[in-house]
Design a protein around this motif. Structure first.
Motif, PDB file in Angstrom:
ATOM      1  N   GLY A 131       0.846  -1.198   0.000  1.00  0.00           N
ATOM      2  CA  GLY A 131       0.000   0.000   0.000  1.00  0.00           C
ATOM      3  C   GLY A 131       0.879   1.244   0.000  1.00  0.00           C
ATOM      4  O   GLY A 131       1.950   1.250   0.609  1.00  0.00           O
ATOM      5  N   CYS A 132       0.408   2.291  -0.665  1.00  0.00           N
ATOM      6  CA  CYS A 132       1.212   3.513  -0.722  1.00  0.00           C
ATOM      7  C   CYS A 132       1.179   4.256   0.585  1.00  0.00           C
ATOM      8  O   CYS A 132       2.073   5.018   0.917  1.00  0.00           O
ATOM      9  CB  CYS A 132       0.687   4.451  -1.804  1.00  0.00           C
ATOM     10  SG  CYS A 132      -0.995   5.045  -1.526  1.00  0.00           S
ATOM     11  N   CYS A 133       0.015   4.079   1.368  1.00  0.00           N
ATOM     12  CA  CYS A 133      -0.349   5.166   2.275  1.00  0.00           C
ATOM     13  C   CYS A 133      -0.847   4.687   3.635  1.00  0.00           C
ATOM     14  O   CYS A 133      -1.825   5.205   4.154  1.00  0.00           O
ATOM     15  CB  CYS A 133      -1.416   6.021   1.590  1.00  0.00           C
ATOM     16  SG  CYS A 133      -0.909   6.590  -0.041  1.00  0.00           S
ATOM     17  N   ASP A 134      -0.162   3.679   4.179  1.00  0.00           N
ATOM     18  CA  ASP A 134      -0.513   3.154   5.501  1.00  0.00           C
ATOM     19  C   ASP A 134      -1.577   2.049   5.367  1.00  0.00           C
ATOM     20  O   ASP A 134      -2.330   2.011   4.387  1.00  0.00           O
ATOM     21  CB  ASP A 134      -1.019   4.277   6.425  1.00  0.00           C
ATOM     22  CG  ASP A 134      -0.881   3.933   7.901  1.00  0.00           C
ATOM     23  OD1 ASP A 134      -0.451   2.810   8.220  1.00  0.00           O
ATOM     24  OD2 ASP A 134      -1.194   4.804   8.730  1.00  0.00           O
ATOM     25  N   ALA A 135      -1.632   1.206   6.386  1.00  0.00           N
ATOM     26  CA  ALA A 135      -2.549   0.041   6.355  1.00  0.00           C
ATOM     27  C   ALA A 135      -3.937   0.457   6.821  1.00  0.00           C
ATOM     28  O   ALA A 135      -4.514  -0.103   7.749  1.00  0.00           O
ATOM     29  CB  ALA A 135      -1.988  -1.053   7.253  1.00  0.00           C
ATOM     30  N   VAL A 136      -4.465   1.477   6.130  1.00  0.00           N
ATOM     31  CA  VAL A 136      -5.707   2.105   6.584  1.00  0.00           C
ATOM     32  C   VAL A 136      -6.935   1.440   5.968  1.00  0.00           C
ATOM     33  O   VAL A 136      -6.840   0.675   5.010  1.00  0.00           O
ATOM     34  CB  VAL A 136      -5.723   3.610   6.226  1.00  0.00           C
ATOM     35  CG1 VAL A 136      -4.688   4.353   7.041  1.00  0.00           C
ATOM     36  CG2 VAL A 136      -5.500   3.826   4.729  1.00  0.00           C
ATOM     37  N   ALA A 144      -2.201   2.438  -7.866  1.00  0.00           N
ATOM     38  CA  ALA A 144      -1.755   3.158  -9.063  1.00  0.00           C
ATOM     39  C   ALA A 144      -0.360   3.771  -8.892  1.00  0.00           C
ATOM     40  O   ALA A 144       0.248   4.177  -9.871  1.00  0.00           O
ATOM     41  CB  ALA A 144      -2.754   4.242  -9.448  1.00  0.00           C
ATOM     42  N   ASP A 145       0.150   3.823  -7.674  1.00  0.00           N
ATOM     43  CA  ASP A 145       1.527   4.305  -7.485  1.00  0.00           C
ATOM     44  C   ASP A 145       2.529   3.163  -7.622  1.00  0.00           C
ATOM     45  O   ASP A 145       3.731   3.365  -7.472  1.00  0.00           O
ATOM     46  CB  ASP A 145       1.667   4.962  -6.108  1.00  0.00           C
ATOM     47  CG  ASP A 145       0.668   6.087  -5.927  1.00  0.00           C
ATOM     48  OD1 ASP A 145       0.459   6.843  -6.888  1.00  0.00           O
ATOM     49  OD2 ASP A 145       0.069   6.188  -4.846  1.00  0.00           O
ATOM     50  N   PRO A 166       9.554  -4.408  -1.724  1.00  0.00           N
ATOM     51  CA  PRO A 166       9.886  -3.753  -0.463  1.00  0.00           C
ATOM     52  C   PRO A 166      11.177  -2.959  -0.645  1.00  0.00           C
ATOM     53  O   PRO A 166      12.126  -3.453  -1.228  1.00  0.00           O
ATOM     54  CB  PRO A 166      10.115  -4.912   0.499  1.00  0.00           C
ATOM     55  CG  PRO A 166       9.474  -6.078  -0.129  1.00  0.00           C
ATOM     56  CD  PRO A 166       9.448  -5.843  -1.600  1.00  0.00           C
ATOM     57  N   GLY A 167      11.205  -1.747  -0.192  1.00  0.00           N
ATOM     58  CA  GLY A 167      12.411  -0.935  -0.313  1.00  0.00           C
ATOM     59  C   GLY A 167      12.451  -0.152  -1.609  1.00  0.00           C
ATOM     60  O   GLY A 167      13.244   0.753  -1.762  1.00  0.00           O
ATOM     61  N   ARG A 168      11.615  -0.478  -2.560  1.00  0.00           N
ATOM     62  CA  ARG A 168      11.559   0.325  -3.787  1.00  0.00           C
ATOM     63  C   ARG A 168      10.091   0.583  -4.141  1.00  0.00           C
ATOM     64  O   ARG A 168       9.641   0.300  -5.248  1.00  0.00           O
ATOM     65  CB  ARG A 168      12.277  -0.357  -4.941  1.00  0.00           C
ATOM     66  CG  ARG A 168      12.555   0.646  -6.052  1.00  0.00           C
ATOM     67  CD  ARG A 168      13.454   0.118  -7.150  1.00  0.00           C
ATOM     68  NE  ARG A 168      13.823   1.271  -7.974  1.00  0.00           N
ATOM     69  CZ  ARG A 168      13.415   1.427  -9.230  1.00  0.00           C
ATOM     70  NH1 ARG A 168      12.663   0.535  -9.811  1.00  0.00           N
ATOM     71  NH2 ARG A 168      13.765   2.512  -9.897  1.00  0.00           N
ATOM     72  N   PRO A 169       9.369   1.093  -3.174  1.00  0.00           N
ATOM     73  CA  PRO A 169       7.923   1.151  -3.366  1.00  0.00           C
ATOM     74  C   PRO A 169       7.469   2.180  -4.388  1.00  0.00           C
ATOM     75  O   PRO A 169       6.364   2.094  -4.870  1.00  0.00           O
ATOM     76  CB  PRO A 169       7.399   1.506  -1.976  1.00  0.00           C
ATOM     77  CG  PRO A 169       8.540   2.172  -1.295  1.00  0.00           C
ATOM     78  CD  PRO A 169       9.779   1.579  -1.881  1.00  0.00           C
ATOM     79  N   GLN A 170       8.300   3.118  -4.752  1.00  0.00           N
ATOM     80  CA  GLN A 170       7.825   4.173  -5.645  1.00  0.00           C
ATOM     81  C   GLN A 170       8.166   3.900  -7.101  1.00  0.00           C
ATOM     82  O   GLN A 170       8.146   4.804  -7.923  1.00  0.00           O
ATOM     83  CB  GLN A 170       8.397   5.536  -5.232  1.00  0.00           C
ATOM     84  CG  GLN A 170       7.980   5.988  -3.852  1.00  0.00           C
ATOM     85  CD  GLN A 170       6.490   6.259  -3.734  1.00  0.00           C
ATOM     86  OE1 GLN A 170       5.752   6.205  -4.704  1.00  0.00           O
ATOM     87  NE2 GLN A 170       6.021   6.542  -2.541  1.00  0.00           N
ATOM     88  N   SER A 171       8.486   2.669  -7.421  1.00  0.00           N
ATOM     89  CA  SER A 171       8.954   2.404  -8.776  1.00  0.00           C
ATOM     90  C   SER A 171       7.899   2.709  -9.833  1.00  0.00           C
ATOM     91  O   SER A 171       8.206   2.832 -10.999  1.00  0.00           O
ATOM     92  CB  SER A 171       9.401   0.956  -8.915  1.00  0.00           C
ATOM     93  OG  SER A 171       8.310   0.115  -8.641  1.00  0.00           O
ATOM     94  N   GLY A 172       6.654   2.836  -9.404  1.00  0.00           N
ATOM     95  CA  GLY A 172       5.619   3.136 -10.381  1.00  0.00           C
ATOM     96  C   GLY A 172       5.450   4.604 -10.692  1.00  0.00           C
ATOM     97  O   GLY A 172       4.658   4.969 -11.551  1.00  0.00           O
TER      98      GLY A 172
END
Ligand SMILES: O=C(O)c1cc(C(=O)O)c2c(n1)C(=O)C(=O)c1cc(C(=O)O)[nH]c1-2
Length: 691
Positions: free
Chosen positions: A127-132, A196-197, A443-449
């Motif tokens: 998830g991009c934005c916390d386990a909400v 989408a991220d 993990p560790g490269r979460p913004q690759s999108g």
């Protein structure tokens, strides 16, 4: 995948009858809640129109000062809580972090059952934005949960036991999650997803509420054009994408992760769609194109999932400008004509009024600072500011990717004619990553999108526009601000408005606040332990009106920034006129040390807020709410210090410890206003802390 865990089923027949009341909740019941003066809150935005306007007026601008704490409930979570609680016949169904559902008896604040879907916590990186989780849906005796790992789960509302579960993302490539609340329309549970991220292809699916059988699926963006398209809307969309970058390999994005509304008369449902994957338009679709149906409002037939119309708010999205922000359906008189409209304030910073019968653009105006478009032409196309799409060098993105408004629920009060927007400004300096190649997120490269260059960003200048947050009351007909209230920073919670001429909002500095809906005058506030993201709700139980809010700091902004004690556990706070309950110990502990007795003019608090944020916040934190670290929190000093604040601010004794000298920068009047803010904040949070 995990099993259900149910606990503590009620043995009290009265409570059991209340638990069974959810059996009455169907499409008519949900709809009636918007039309009638009803006691319940049966759907995410109250009813299908999602205006979050309650007709209840027992609590009103005249008596809201008497609101006191009725009970608190510990959600036993430590990260973001974003759920709108549902309440029917006095039973509340609310979710905490990790998609755990709690059923609570609102007469006592006691737990009835919990349901833990046992999400694999080592997969939080998906998830991009916390386990909400933003909450559940209910329908004919069942509670529906979109679990973080992509499952849609039906739970028996009376017992907390699982009835069925479906993996909604089975067979799909990429890091899908679910954070949004499902909606149930005519017996079908509708759910989107997130990712989408991270390189996924967004879609919306409908399942039979009774059996969990899949009824339809609509994809937001086209797949591989060399294969047959799923439907005509995908063939039409593919014409707006450049295939040279093989968008289907990185999903394309468009995830519908939050907003779904429904108009029963038109039999149309409306979906807010997400950003492009990657963010950079050039990397995604090198020859340009609008890239349908990213960043759009799309109307679908809820019986078949067939596309009916769309309006794209950000053609060729380049900035993570999702249009997933909450939509509101209402009727407005515009130029003498009654129009059925959608009100929408997406991330891109413009407030839209759209004709919901056909998707035609009516008007748009920016409700916050914007530097990518100067406005919209009469056909509803944005007028780009030159250079705004040039990612070859760093540029301040305003609004930044956090959005001028995010998922934090907006509300609309037909009595004042105003929409209440949790506005924010969090500019970010971004540029394209010229070396971007799709690389499935790990993990560790979460913004690759995203396709933006983090390495270069670490060296660039901070944006000139400063972060800020306000509650904005917006007139959608005049397209202008009616009033606004400054918060200590960005990221405050969703709003609720009522026939009692009230707007409620939880704030980043850990308060629930009530304002006069017409004027914006602050009427009441109370501390709630930590920063608030979710929207409050209101309902009646045994003839008494309650206001509840689920709090827990986190979410995308809250993961990296805080104003409050982030250790405070997720908690439901419930208020009623005359409530006398005690706040939890973790709030109580701080009360004794609060500054008391400094004389101040309450009219100066607002000006003092701005001055404090600009001059003091970075080192001293939020008065009363932060505990203070190496540098003291000013609301926990003795009154003598605050009374003599000028002696510290102007050539003060602490300059040799690093305190700046504000001589010539702050006047005595400014310092008086800052004192008013410090003592005013301490006084505002004290009453219910002191009980
Ligand atoms: O693209 C997506 O699929 C997606 C999902 C989510 C989410 O699921 O919470 C967010 C976003 N995007 C996003 O852009 C964003 O700003 C955001 C904020 C939050 C939050 O909970 O605070 N979620 C999300």
């Amino acid at each position: 995948m995990g099993a259900s865990i149910a606990q503590a089923q009620s043995t009290d027949p009265g409570t059991q009858a209340r638990l069974d009341a959810t059996k009455r909740v169907d499409s008519k019941f949900i709809r009636a809640n918007g039309a009638g003066k009803t006691a319940d809150w049966p759907s995410y935005g109250l009813d299908y129109s999602e205006a979050r306007f309650s007709k209840l007026d027992q609590v009103n601008a005249g008596n809201v000062k008497q609101l006191g704490l009725a009970w608190t409930y510990n959600l036993e979570s430590t990260r973001g809580v974003e759920a709108t609680p549902l309440v029917v016949d006095g039973i509340m169904y609310v979710t905490a972090t990790w998609s755990v559902v709690h059923a609570i008896d609102t007469r006592t604040g006691q737990k009835l059952w919990t349901f833990d879907p046992k999400v694999d916590k080592t997969k939080a990186y998906k998830g991009c934005c916390d386990a909400v989780n933003r909450g559940v849906a209910m329908y004919e005796g069942k509670i529906f949960l979109g679990a973080f790992d992509g499952r849609l789960i039906a739970i028996d509302a009376a017992t907390g036991k699982m009835v069925w579960e479906k993996n909604t993302v089975e067979g799909q490539k990429g890091n899908y999650t679910i954070t949004g609340a499902p909606r149930v329309i005519k017996g079908k549970v509708v759910i989107g997803n997130s990712g989408a991220d991270f390189g996924v292809r967004g879609f919306v699916t409908a399942y039979d509420a009774k059996t969990g059988a899949q009824k339809w699926r609509w994809f937001v963006v086209p797949g591989d054009p060399s294969k047959p398209f799923e439907d005509a809307s995908m063939a039409k969309a593919a014409k707006t994408w450049d295939p040279s970058a093989k968008y289907w390999e990185h999903g394309g994005g468009g995830t519908a992760w939050d907003s779904i509304t429904y108009d029963p008369d038109l039999n149309l449902m409306y979906v807010g769609t997400g950003n492009g994957s990657p963010w950079s338009h050039k990397a995604r679709s090198p020859k340009g194109g609008d890239n349908l149906y990213l960043a759009s409002i799309v109307a679908l037939n809820p019986d078949t999932g067939k596309y009916v119309w769309h309006y794209q708010e950000t053609p060729g999205d380049n900035w993570d400008y999702t249009s997933t922000q909450p939509m509101i359906l209402t009727d407005l008189k515009i130029d003498g004509k009654q129009r059925k409209v959608i009100l929408h304030a997406p991330k891109n910073g413009f407030f839209f009024v759209i004709d919901r019968t056909n998707g035609k653009f009516i008007s748009a105006k920016n409700f916050t600072e914007v530097n990518w478009a100067s406005g919209y032409d009469k056909n509803g196309r944005p007028i780009d500011i030159p250079g705004a799409r040039d990612g070859s060098k760093p540029r301040d993105s305003i609004p930044g990717p956090y959005g001028g408004h995010n998922w934090h629920s907006m509300s609309f009060n037909p009595q004042t004619g105003l929409a209440y927007i949790p506005q924010q400004n969090i500019p970010l300096n971004i540029m394209d990553d010229k070396t971007w190649k799709f690389n499935e997120a790990a993990p560790g490269r979460p913004q690759s999108g995203t396709g933006w260059n983090t390495a270069e960003l670490l060296n660039v200048e901070q944006p000139k526009s400063k972060p800020s947050g306000r509650l904005v009351a917006w007139d959608p007909i005049a397209q202008k601000e009616a009033w606004g209230v400054e918060h200590v920073g960005p990221g405050s919670g969703g709003t609720l408005t009522t026939a009692g001429n009230l707007v409620f909002q939880g704030t980043v500095d850990g308060r629930l606040v009530a304002y006069n809906a017409k004027t914006g005058e602050k009427l009441w506030d109370s501390p709630v332990g930590t920063g608030v993201l979710a929207a409050p709700v209101t309902y009646m139980v045994d003839g008494k009106q309650y206001v509840s809010v689920a709090v827990g700091w986190g979410g995308n902004f809250g993961m990296v920034q805080r104003y409050t004690d982030q250790q405070a556990p997720g908690t439901v706070y419930t208020f009623a006129v005359g409530g006398t309950a005690k706040v939890p110990d973790y709030v109580q502990k701080k009360v004794d040390k609060l500054v008391a007795g400094v004389k101040y003019d309450p009219a100066k608090v607002q000006a003092g807020t701005l001055l404090y944020v600009a001059n003091c916040l970075a080192c001293h934190g939020v008065p009363a709410v932060d505990r203070g670290g190496a540098i003291p929190n000013l609301a926990y000093l003795d009154a003598a210090y605050i009374e003599n604040l000028d002696k510290f601010i102007l050539k003060g004794p602490a300059t040799d410890r690093g305190m700046p000298d504000f001589t010539g920068k702050l006047s005595m009047g400014d310092i008086d206003a800052i004192k008013a803010f410090i003592q005013g904040t301490a006084d505002a949070v004290r009453p219910s802390m002191a009980k």
